[in-house]
Write a protein that holds these residues in place. Structure first.
Motif, PDB file in Angstrom:
ATOM      1  N   MET A   2       0.766  -1.180   0.229  1.00 40.41           N
ATOM      2  CA  MET A   2       0.162  -0.136  -0.177  1.00 40.41           C
ATOM      3  C   MET A   2       0.878   1.391  -0.153  1.00 40.41           C
ATOM      4  O   MET A   2       1.964   1.246   0.572  1.00 40.41           O
ATOM      5  CB  MET A   2      -1.073  -0.115   1.140  1.00 40.41           C
ATOM      6  N   ASP A   6      -2.926   5.633   0.192  1.00 40.17           N
ATOM      7  CA  ASP A   6      -3.717   4.661   0.390  1.00 40.17           C
ATOM      8  C   ASP A   6      -4.005   4.425   2.054  1.00 40.17           C
ATOM      9  O   ASP A   6      -5.185   4.253   2.552  1.00 40.17           O
ATOM     10  CB  ASP A   6      -3.439   3.266  -0.082  1.00 40.17           C
ATOM     11  N   GLY A  32      -5.925   0.023   8.113  1.00 38.93           N
ATOM     12  CA  GLY A  32      -5.852  -1.021   6.565  1.00 38.93           C
ATOM     13  C   GLY A  32      -5.521  -2.239   7.037  1.00 38.93           C
ATOM     14  O   GLY A  32      -5.009  -3.051   5.858  1.00 38.93           O
ATOM     15  N   SER A  51      -4.859  -4.501   1.418  1.00 41.50           N
ATOM     16  CA  SER A  51      -4.249  -4.385   0.280  1.00 41.50           C
ATOM     17  C   SER A  51      -4.605  -5.618  -0.553  1.00 41.50           C
ATOM     18  O   SER A  51      -4.344  -5.931  -1.864  1.00 41.50           O
ATOM     19  CB  SER A  51      -2.851  -3.857  -0.013  1.00 41.50           C
ATOM     20  N   ASP A  52      -4.532  -6.790   0.265  1.00 42.93           N
ATOM     21  CA  ASP A  52      -4.836  -7.966  -0.301  1.00 42.93           C
ATOM     22  C   ASP A  52      -6.054  -8.570  -0.422  1.00 42.93           C
ATOM     23  O   ASP A  52      -6.483  -9.604  -0.923  1.00 42.93           O
ATOM     24  CB  ASP A  52      -3.976  -9.094   0.528  1.00 42.93           C
ATOM     25  N   LEU A 139      -9.144   2.557  -2.487  1.00 42.10           N
ATOM     26  CA  LEU A 139      -7.759   2.232  -3.120  1.00 42.10           C
ATOM     27  C   LEU A 139      -7.754   2.610  -4.523  1.00 42.10           C
ATOM     28  O   LEU A 139      -8.204   2.021  -5.344  1.00 42.10           O
ATOM     29  CB  LEU A 139      -7.517   0.678  -3.034  1.00 42.10           C
ATOM     30  N   ARG A 142      -6.507   0.704  -7.729  1.00 47.55           N
ATOM     31  CA  ARG A 142      -7.350  -0.565  -8.298  1.00 47.55           C
ATOM     32  C   ARG A 142      -8.118  -0.278  -9.732  1.00 47.55           C
ATOM     33  O   ARG A 142      -8.947   0.843  -9.582  1.00 47.55           O
ATOM     34  CB  ARG A 142      -8.264  -1.271  -7.231  1.00 47.55           C
ATOM     35  N   LEU A 276      -5.645  -6.384  -7.785  1.00 49.12           N
ATOM     36  CA  LEU A 276      -5.044  -5.624  -6.727  1.00 49.12           C
ATOM     37  C   LEU A 276      -4.412  -4.354  -6.981  1.00 49.12           C
ATOM     38  O   LEU A 276      -4.150  -3.443  -6.342  1.00 49.12           O
ATOM     39  CB  LEU A 276      -3.946  -6.461  -5.939  1.00 49.12           C
ATOM     40  N   ASP A 278      -1.420  -3.315  -8.099  1.00 52.03           N
ATOM     41  CA  ASP A 278       0.008  -2.715  -7.989  1.00 52.03           C
ATOM     42  C   ASP A 278       0.554  -2.956  -9.369  1.00 52.03           C
ATOM     43  O   ASP A 278       0.322  -3.749 -10.153  1.00 52.03           O
ATOM     44  CB  ASP A 278       0.780  -3.535  -7.248  1.00 52.03           C
ATOM     45  N   ARG A 512       3.173  -7.780  -9.065  1.00 46.11           N
ATOM     46  CA  ARG A 512       3.727  -7.433  -7.726  1.00 46.11           C
ATOM     47  C   ARG A 512       5.311  -8.102  -7.561  1.00 46.11           C
ATOM     48  O   ARG A 512       6.056  -8.083  -6.767  1.00 46.11           O
ATOM     49  CB  ARG A 512       3.124  -8.154  -6.562  1.00 46.11           C
TER      50      ARG A 512
END
Length: 528
Positions: A2, A6, A32, A51-52, A139, A142, A276, A278, A512
């Motif tokens: 994150m 965020d 978070g 974040s997951d 977020l 995304r 997600l 990233d 990621r």
């Protein structure tokens, strides 16, 4: 994973006791992060970053006498009612909620997992669900609406099956809208991106191999340059970055780029990374000849052996991926060599050592911070090499895949503004066999072979030279100059004399990256 922006969104603090798999657990939500701890002698503690988390859904009571309709008498959705009005609107209906999240597995894979938290008070359930949903909506990284290209002909021709069974369900679960285009011909994706409207999308993805991915980023880069008034045929042009991030879901023959991004060709991992949100910066290389752009590439461009293989394999497309093995064996036995000259602008960093490009790569992060310094990127030592080559390759990434775990250049980086140039001299078959065995090895690389040179460069040029007459006793039998073609991201480029230039982190891709502790499961969430 994150960002600071965020984290600032997550102000609420929640604390309550839930039943998780028939065990009472204290559950916390703050900054978070969800944490739950089991009560009793067998203490366990689990931590899940928001974040997951992909989505949160209500669990309804199986007892119909305690359920209520989805809307109240005024036609308003009960889920959207304030907590204070929930019981007045309808009888209890929510007995818990299920969190859908991404959990790290072994060998760089991520899996879709769930955990269900039950509670007797529907007001508490609604409070938790609404709070988590509000935080998820904050977020910004995304994607919400994707343009998705599906190649039904790539690899084992399972693109549509991959979409229906493995991709679509996860996108629906995460609330991502998709505009799906099934490609019907070569360059369909590129041509679509050159002419379509971008008003209703915030990302582009594809299901296919390296060729499909190449079509997507070629279309995006060309479209962005055109919209910004930049001449893409100018080899020295400063290219503007495409606005959209790009995701690639493996569906091809080798899926080299997906492997280099994620450390695996696992389909679910690639889909979860897109959900997600990233991303990381990827270098792209422009290929020019006679002041004309031929193509942009992301993985490798290769002259000689690999060029011969891709040219020959075009005649055997009916064989599927096996055509590369067949053509590869033919050209290996032919052992052709080609005269040429390579001139490169060398970087000071050695390509034969150093850390591999993985998660939180310091070299790529450093170049991302300094990419605006164009003067620093233009410095370097000019080097020229002449000779007869079995192969000349420019690797923009390591080119690792399941068949070649280390790739052509194991220490190549995704976003350092450089390409690794491998110059492989023409030699006898035994040395060529050593070369191919090294490329498929998990422990060794090709750098210590005496007929292989590797240089890290910011750009390079190649010029084909006429082959000498092999038999001067018969001057009437003149040999046609030996010229190969270029294998550019799996496609044939027929121009021999080219200039390659690296554009540092021109494209943002959903990933990621590979994690160093790939053999461990360290998702932070375990099952009871």
């Amino acid at each position: 994973m994150m960002s600071v922006s965020d984290v600032q969104v997550f102000d609420p603090v929640l604390l309550n006791t839930f039943l998780i798999r028939k065990k009472r657990c204290r559950v916390y939500f703050h900054r978070g992060t969800l944490i739950w701890e089991s009560e009793g002698a067998s203490y366990t503690r689990h931590r899940l970053p928001l974040s997951d988390v992909m989505a949160v859904h209500y669990v309804h009571s199986p007892d119909q006498t305690h359920c209520c309709p989805a809307a109240d008498q005024d036609g308003n959705n009960v889920d959207d009612k304030p907590v204070s009005e929930l019981t007045a609107a309808a009888p209890p209906r929510h007995t818990g909620f299920t969190l859908h999240y991404a959990a790290r597995s072994a060998k760089n894979k991520w899996k879709h997992e769930t955990v269900t938290m039950n509670h007797t008070d529907p007001r508490q359930v609604a409070s938790w669900v609404k709070t988590i949903r509000n935080c998820l909506s904050g977020l910004q990284k995304r994607p919400k609406r994707l343009l998705l290209f599906v190649n039904p002909y790539g690899g084992k021709k399972k693109g549509l099956q991959i979409y229906e069974k493995q991709v679509k369900p996860l996108f629906v679960l995460a609330g991502i809208e998709t505009n799906v285009i099934i490609t019907q011909r070569q360059n369909h994706a590129r041509d679509t991106l050159l002419n379509c409207s971008f008003d209703s999308i915030d990302g582009v993805a594809c299901i296919g191999g390296d060729g499909t991915f190449a079509e997507v980023f070629n279309g995006l880069v060309l479209r962005t340059a055109r919209d910004c008034g930049v001449d893409h045929n100018d080899p020295d042009a400063i290219l503007p970055k495409p606005f959209f991030r790009v995701g690639v879901i493996p569906g091809g023959s080798t899926d080299t780029m997906a492997y280099c991004f994620n450390g695996t060709t696992d389909i679910q991992t690639a889909v979860l990374y897109i959900i997600l949100g990233d991303s990381t910066g990827l270098d792209l290389c422009s290929v020019h000849s006679n002041a004309t752009l031929l193509q942009y590439f992301s993985s490798v461009i290769s002259y000689g052996y690999l060029g011969d293989v891709v040219r020959d394999s075009e005649k055997f497309r009916w064989m599927g991926p096996k055509r590369y093995e067949y053509s590869g064996f033919k050209k290996f036995m032919a052992n052709n060599g080609y005269e040429g000259e390579v001139t490169l602008l060398a970087d000071s960093c050695s390509p034969s050592s150093g850390p591999k490009c993985m998660e939180n790569c310091a070299r790529c992060q450093s170049h991302a911070e300094n990419e605006q310094n164009k003067t620093a990127q233009s410095h370097g030592e000019l080097k020229t090499f002449r000779g007869k080559f079995f192969m000349v390759s420019g690797a923009n990434v390591s080119c690792a895949c399941t068949r070649s775990p280390n790739g052509i250049s194991p220490f190549c980086h995704l976003g350092d503004g450089c390409v690794d140039v491998l110059i492989i001299k023409h030699t006898h078959l035994l040395n060529n066999l050593k070369l191919l065995l090294r490329l498929s090895s998990k422990e060794k690389n090709v750098f210590d072979l005496p007929f292989v040179e590797v240089h890290r460069a910011r750009e390079f040029t190649f010029r084909a030279l006429p082959a000498p007459v092999s038999n001067p006793e018969f001057p009437s039998r003149r040999l046609i100059p030996g010229v190969s073609v270029w294998n550019c991201d799996g496609e044939v480029q027929w121009e021999s004399n080219i200039r390659i230039r690296v554009h540092c982190q021109l494209l943002q891709v959903f990933t990621r990256r590979s994690q160093e502790s790939s053999e461990e499961t360290s998702c932070g969430v375990c099952s009871f």
